[in-house]
Structures are given as C-alpha cells and as structure tokens.
Scaffold this motif. Structure first.
Motif, PDB file in Angstrom:
ATOM      1  N   PRO A   1     -52.531 -17.214 -27.815  1.00  0.00           N
ATOM      2  CA  PRO A   1     -52.798 -17.973 -29.042  1.00  0.00           C
ATOM      3  C   PRO A   1     -54.122 -18.264 -29.396  1.00  0.00           C
ATOM      4  CG  PRO A   1     -51.535 -19.322 -27.343  1.00  0.00           C
ATOM      5  CD  PRO A   1     -51.658 -18.160 -26.803  1.00  0.00           C
ATOM      6  N   ASN A   2     -55.056 -18.592 -28.668  1.00  0.00           N
ATOM      7  CA  ASN A   2     -56.643 -18.985 -29.087  1.00  0.00           C
ATOM      8  C   ASN A   2     -57.170 -19.063 -27.620  1.00  0.00           C
ATOM      9  OD1 ASN A   2     -55.743 -21.660 -27.763  1.00  0.00           O
ATOM     10  ND2 ASN A   2     -55.024 -22.398 -29.714  1.00  0.00           N
ATOM     11  N   ALA A   3     -58.251 -19.430 -27.621  1.00  0.00           N
ATOM     12  CA  ALA A   3     -59.286 -19.281 -26.624  1.00  0.00           C
ATOM     13  C   ALA A   3     -58.721 -20.148 -25.459  1.00  0.00           C
ATOM     14  CB  ALA A   3     -60.603 -19.500 -26.987  1.00  0.00           C
ATOM     15  N   PRO A   4     -58.327 -19.598 -24.236  1.00  0.00           N
ATOM     16  CA  PRO A   4     -58.083 -20.615 -23.122  1.00  0.00           C
ATOM     17  C   PRO A   4     -59.448 -21.142 -22.560  1.00  0.00           C
ATOM     18  CG  PRO A   4     -58.201 -18.190 -22.439  1.00  0.00           C
ATOM     19  CD  PRO A   4     -58.589 -18.195 -23.980  1.00  0.00           C
ATOM     20  N   LEU A   5     -59.254 -22.602 -22.054  1.00  0.00           N
ATOM     21  CA  LEU A   5     -60.281 -23.389 -21.449  1.00  0.00           C
ATOM     22  C   LEU A   5     -60.006 -23.497 -20.077  1.00  0.00           C
ATOM     23  CD1 LEU A   5     -60.121 -26.334 -23.754  1.00  0.00           C
ATOM     24  CD2 LEU A   5     -61.773 -24.478 -23.739  1.00  0.00           C
ATOM     25  N   GLY A   6     -59.229 -22.625 -19.395  1.00  0.00           N
ATOM     26  CA  GLY A   6     -58.933 -22.685 -17.847  1.00  0.00           C
ATOM     27  C   GLY A   6     -57.703 -21.629 -17.511  1.00  0.00           C
TER      28      GLY A   6
ATOM     29  N   LEU B   1     -54.886 -22.582 -19.748  1.00  0.00           N
ATOM     30  CA  LEU B   1     -54.664 -23.797 -20.277  1.00  0.00           C
ATOM     31  C   LEU B   1     -55.486 -23.760 -21.797  1.00  0.00           C
ATOM     32  CD1 LEU B   1     -55.530 -27.227 -18.862  1.00  0.00           C
ATOM     33  CD2 LEU B   1     -57.026 -26.312 -20.769  1.00  0.00           C
ATOM     34  N   PHE B   2     -54.576 -24.370 -22.936  1.00  0.00           N
ATOM     35  CA  PHE B   2     -55.322 -24.250 -24.192  1.00  0.00           C
ATOM     36  C   PHE B   2     -55.351 -25.666 -24.545  1.00  0.00           C
ATOM     37  CE2 PHE B   2     -52.883 -20.524 -23.365  1.00  0.00           C
ATOM     38  CZ  PHE B   2     -53.802 -19.524 -23.737  1.00  0.00           C
ATOM     39  N   GLY B   3     -56.645 -26.175 -24.931  1.00  0.00           N
ATOM     40  CA  GLY B   3     -56.768 -27.297 -25.553  1.00  0.00           C
ATOM     41  C   GLY B   3     -56.739 -27.500 -27.066  1.00  0.00           C
ATOM     42  N   GLY B   4     -56.994 -28.655 -27.825  1.00  0.00           N
ATOM     43  CA  GLY B   4     -57.346 -28.602 -29.044  1.00  0.00           C
ATOM     44  C   GLY B   4     -55.993 -28.845 -29.923  1.00  0.00           C
ATOM     45  N   GLY B   5     -55.897 -28.326 -31.065  1.00  0.00           N
ATOM     46  CA  GLY B   5     -54.710 -28.279 -31.834  1.00  0.00           C
ATOM     47  C   GLY B   5     -53.746 -27.479 -31.617  1.00  0.00           C
ATOM     48  N   ALA B   6     -53.190 -26.380 -32.646  1.00  0.00           N
ATOM     49  CA  ALA B   6     -51.899 -25.899 -32.620  1.00  0.00           C
ATOM     50  C   ALA B   6     -52.041 -24.898 -31.325  1.00  0.00           C
ATOM     51  CB  ALA B   6     -51.718 -25.078 -33.738  1.00  0.00           C
ATOM     52  N   GLY B   7     -51.139 -24.695 -30.547  1.00  0.00           N
ATOM     53  CA  GLY B   7     -51.053 -24.051 -29.276  1.00  0.00           C
ATOM     54  C   GLY B   7     -51.505 -24.636 -28.238  1.00  0.00           C
TER      55      GLY B   7
ATOM     56  N   GLY C   1     -48.152  -9.631 -19.226  1.00  0.00           N
ATOM     57  CA  GLY C   1     -48.399 -10.393 -20.509  1.00  0.00           C
ATOM     58  C   GLY C   1     -47.283 -11.062 -21.264  1.00  0.00           C
ATOM     59  N   GLU C   2     -46.188 -11.057 -20.580  1.00  0.00           N
ATOM     60  CA  GLU C   2     -44.871 -11.668 -21.343  1.00  0.00           C
ATOM     61  C   GLU C   2     -45.110 -13.232 -21.018  1.00  0.00           C
ATOM     62  OE1 GLU C   2     -41.935  -8.344 -20.264  1.00  0.00           O
ATOM     63  OE2 GLU C   2     -42.568  -9.474 -18.740  1.00  0.00           O
ATOM     64  N   VAL C   3     -44.522 -14.265 -22.039  1.00  0.00           N
ATOM     65  CA  VAL C   3     -44.591 -15.545 -21.639  1.00  0.00           C
ATOM     66  C   VAL C   3     -43.422 -15.767 -20.887  1.00  0.00           C
ATOM     67  CG1 VAL C   3     -44.280 -17.733 -22.664  1.00  0.00           C
ATOM     68  CG2 VAL C   3     -45.785 -16.197 -23.790  1.00  0.00           C
ATOM     69  N   VAL C   4     -43.748 -16.559 -19.627  1.00  0.00           N
ATOM     70  CA  VAL C   4     -42.757 -16.980 -18.680  1.00  0.00           C
ATOM     71  C   VAL C   4     -42.386 -18.286 -18.940  1.00  0.00           C
ATOM     72  CG1 VAL C   4     -42.008 -16.615 -16.297  1.00  0.00           C
ATOM     73  CG2 VAL C   4     -43.584 -15.113 -17.181  1.00  0.00           C
ATOM     74  N   HIS C   5     -43.125 -19.205 -18.782  1.00  0.00           N
ATOM     75  CA  HIS C   5     -42.889 -20.619 -18.912  1.00  0.00           C
ATOM     76  C   HIS C   5     -44.118 -21.225 -20.144  1.00  0.00           C
ATOM     77  CE1 HIS C   5     -41.364 -19.998 -14.906  1.00  0.00           C
ATOM     78  NE2 HIS C   5     -40.223 -20.646 -15.474  1.00  0.00           N
ATOM     79  N   ARG C   6     -43.814 -22.122 -20.663  1.00  0.00           N
ATOM     80  CA  ARG C   6     -44.720 -22.868 -21.468  1.00  0.00           C
ATOM     81  C   ARG C   6     -44.525 -24.477 -21.261  1.00  0.00           C
ATOM     82  NH1 ARG C   6     -46.832 -21.097 -26.787  1.00  0.00           N
ATOM     83  NH2 ARG C   6     -45.688 -19.248 -26.339  1.00  0.00           N
ATOM     84  N   LEU C   7     -45.556 -25.231 -21.459  1.00  0.00           N
ATOM     85  CA  LEU C   7     -45.713 -26.462 -21.535  1.00  0.00           C
ATOM     86  C   LEU C   7     -46.704 -26.771 -22.528  1.00  0.00           C
ATOM     87  CD1 LEU C   7     -45.308 -29.658 -20.375  1.00  0.00           C
ATOM     88  CD2 LEU C   7     -47.593 -29.170 -19.356  1.00  0.00           C
TER      89      LEU C   7
END
Length: 195
Positions: free
Chosen positions: A16-21, A33-39, A49-55
């Motif tokens: 969804p955007n640039a990962p930070l980790g 890991l995605f920081g910041g705003g949306a996502g 590349g399928e989403v398996v789990h999301r926090l």
C-alpha cells in the motif's frame, strides 16, 4: 523488493505504501511494517504476495503510532516499535514502546515502554525533541532471547532481558555500560544485531 545480503531478490510484491521494516516468519511469509497515515500497520504476505494477516494501526490505543522496526520472535510472533506518548512535567513526550503481535490469533500486547526504564528529564540526546525523544529505529532478538533495540537519538543500543523486565546493557551514549574511545563511539546507528 526484499533482497538478501548478496543483493538477490528473495521476495517482491505490491504494497500500500513504502514499508519501514520487514521480518520473515517461520512459515516463510514476509511481514512488512507500514508507518504514518493511511495503511499504517503490519501486513503478512504469502510467497505469492497474497495478504494472509493484517494488523491495522487503529487496533492500538490512541497515541501508539507504529514506526520503524519489526522482528520475528522464536515463538513466531512479531515485535514492533511504536511511539509511546506520556506527560512529563506538563509536556507530552513521545517515547518508545515494544508491542507483540500474534498474527495467528490476532492478539496484541504491549511488552515494554522506555519510560519505565529511562527518565527523559535525565537522559536526552542532541537530536531529542518532545515529539520524538528516543527515535528507536531497529529491534532484533539476541542470542539469549534478549531484545536488542537501537535508540537513535541517544546514540545508544540497549539489550532488554527476554521477559522485558530490565535493561541488561547499554552500548554507546552517555550512560553506556561499556567504556569507549570517543572516536569509536556510536552515533545515529541503525539495523542492530547481537551475535
């Protein structure tokens, strides 16, 4: 893209955007890991590349903003860093906290807060500001199950006991456990590991 130490691509996918980790679980899946705003949050991706789990970051209490650093634990859970706001002498300061997420059960637990071990009235770095006092930028698991955290703005790496109850040692910075030649002192470190 995720590359290995030789520069070979080991995984790629649309995010969804640039990962930070990033961290790899025992099942071979990558957690980004995605920081910041949306996502903002953590997403576990399969090899395809399928989403398996999301926090989603909104699952955390107010003020706990995910940023920098995620690592897989020996229990196949994930430790990640968040800003941890506290009122110190009438001023809100963003410290650091470590949270643990179990993607299988979706359980999240706060494991550690820097405020419980470091006093911002006594310890601050040259780059410390109230909205970002320590700027932790990496977390890893050490050889004894200890947790190693880089505190960028203190120019210090700390090792926490495996139960998060104490700081074992400090490397660099004003309150280092180890003596250093000033020329060899750490400054602005990233990507810490104990071997």
């Amino acid at each position: 893209l995720i590359v290995d130490a030789q520069g070979r691509v080991v995984w790629y996918g649309r995010t969804p955007n640039a990962p930070l980790g990033a961290a790899r679980r025992a099942n071979g899946h990558w957690v980004l890991l995605f920081g910041g705003g949306a996502g903002a949050g953590l997403i576990e991706f399969s090899a395809l590349g399928e989403v398996v789990h999301r926090l989603d970051a909104s699952a955390l209490p107010a003020g706990q903003r995910i940023h920098h650093g995620v690592t897989a634990t020996p229990q196949d859970t994930l430790l990640f860093l968040t800003f941890d706001p506290r009122n110190v002498d009438g001023q809100v300061r963003n410290g650091e906290a470590l949270w643990e997420w179990n993607p299988t059960t979706d359980a999240i637990d706060k494991r550690w807060s820097a405020f419980d071990f470091i006093d911002p009235r006594i310890e601050s770095g040259a780059r410390s500001v109230p909205e970002d006092w320590l700027h932790a930028n990496a977390v890893s698991i050490g050889p004894r199950g200890n947790i190693v955290v880089s505190l960028h703005y203190l120019d210090q790496v700390v090792s926490l006991t495996s139960d998060f109850s104490a700081i074992e040692w400090r490397l660099g910075g004003a309150h280092s456990t180890f003596a250093f030649d000033p020329v060899q002192a750490s400054s602005g470190q990233h990507s810490v590991f104990e071997v």
